[in-house]
Design a protein around this motif. Structure first.
Motif, short mmCIF file in Angstrom:
data_model
loop_
_atom_site.label_atom_id
_atom_site.label_comp_id
_atom_site.label_asym_id
_atom_site.label_seq_id
_atom_site.Cartn_x
_atom_site.Cartn_y
_atom_site.Cartn_z
N LEU A 116 6.36 -8.51 -5.81
CA LEU A 116 6.50 -7.06 -5.73
C LEU A 116 5.57 -6.49 -4.68
O LEU A 116 4.37 -6.76 -4.68
N ASP A 117 6.14 -5.73 -3.77
CA ASP A 117 5.34 -4.99 -2.79
C ASP A 117 4.86 -3.74 -3.50
O ASP A 117 5.60 -2.79 -3.67
N ASP A 122 7.89 -0.50 -7.12
CA ASP A 122 7.97 -1.08 -5.78
C ASP A 122 7.74 0.01 -4.74
O ASP A 122 7.44 1.16 -5.07
#
Length: 256
Positions: free
Chosen positions: A204-205, A224
């Motif tokens: 996950l960014d 996100d």
């Protein structure tokens, strides 16, 4: 035209999604489309007012959409109108999603169904659940830092940027830990054992997180970079403390 090949190439990449949209549109006449969208939009708005408006993650989503509106139309809308546009976009997105998924209107003014599965359709998007993480680690990779959390089934990898505080992760978690310490019992802490290979890894960014109150713990929705909640992590005060400690172990010399 010269731009057509590029357009076709982009369409090929998303052909499955576009085919669903084309199928939906092909089945509708113009008036029917309007009536279906209008009914779904009204249902979505009723559902938002009844179920979502009081939730902090909904407020965060609206703020995110407001920023998007301002980016696309700088200086066009004042504060109140920009909020209204953002709320309309959110309701439309929920309505359109329900139509494409052939779920019908998101909300109907009748008794809610007893089936729990039907109720889940109307919940905010949370794809994976991470339960009371016991395995916590920081990775310093070439492109930056990752925070890894695992409960033995799921390994959540949060990209934190070139600095662990680039995205405000530590600030968010400290706030959540403060709430958990004041409002939930500590629970039993189990020291991490050998690292177990998880069944599923989610990368996950990191774009933020929101707190959801629970009975004996707190739930954290990890968002996100588009503001979508992807992972729900269940944690007690001591689990959050351990995560914060792990983040703070990034040394004063810049080393782990």
């Amino acid at each position: 035209m010269s731009e057509e090949p590029g357009f076709r190439e982009q369409s090929d990449d998303d052909e499955e999604l576009f085919e669903e949209i084309r199928r939906f549109l092909a089945e509708q006449a113009g008036d029917e489309i309007y009536e279906d969208i209008r009914a779904a939009f009204q249902g979505a708005r009723s559902f938002i007012n009844r179920e979502l408006r009081a939730m902090e993650e909904y407020s965060r989503m609206i703020r995110t959409l407001e920023r998007l509106v301002e980016d696309e139309f700088p200086g066009t809308f004042n504060g109140a109108l920009r909020t209204r546009v953002a709320e309309m976009l959110y309701a439309y997105g929920l309505a359109h999603y329900s139509l494409l998924q052939q779920q019908g209107a998101v909300d109907v003014e009748v008794e809610p169904p007893a089936d729990d599965d039907e109720e889940e359709v109307n919940r905010p998007l949370v794809i994976y659940d991470l339960w009371f993480p016991q395995d916590i680690a920081i990775e310093h990779a070439e492109e930056g830092y990752y925070l890894h959390l695992s409960d033995g089934r799921i390994d959540l990898s949060l990209y934190l940027g070139t600095d662990p505080n680039d995205r405000g992760a530590l600030v968010d978690l400290v706030d959540h830990w403060g709430y958990a310490t004041a409002n939930t019992p500590p629970g039993e802490y189990q020291p991490p054992g050998e690292r177990i290979t998880p069944v599923l890894t989610v990368e996950l960014d990191y774009g933020g997180s929101e707190l959801v109150d629970a009975d004996d713990h707190v739930d954290i929705l990890f968002l996100d970079h588009n503001g979508e909640p992807i992972v729900r992590m269940h944690a007690r005060a001591n689990e959050l403390r351990a995560i914060i400690d792990e983040l703070q172990t990034i040394g004063h010399d810049g080393e782990m």
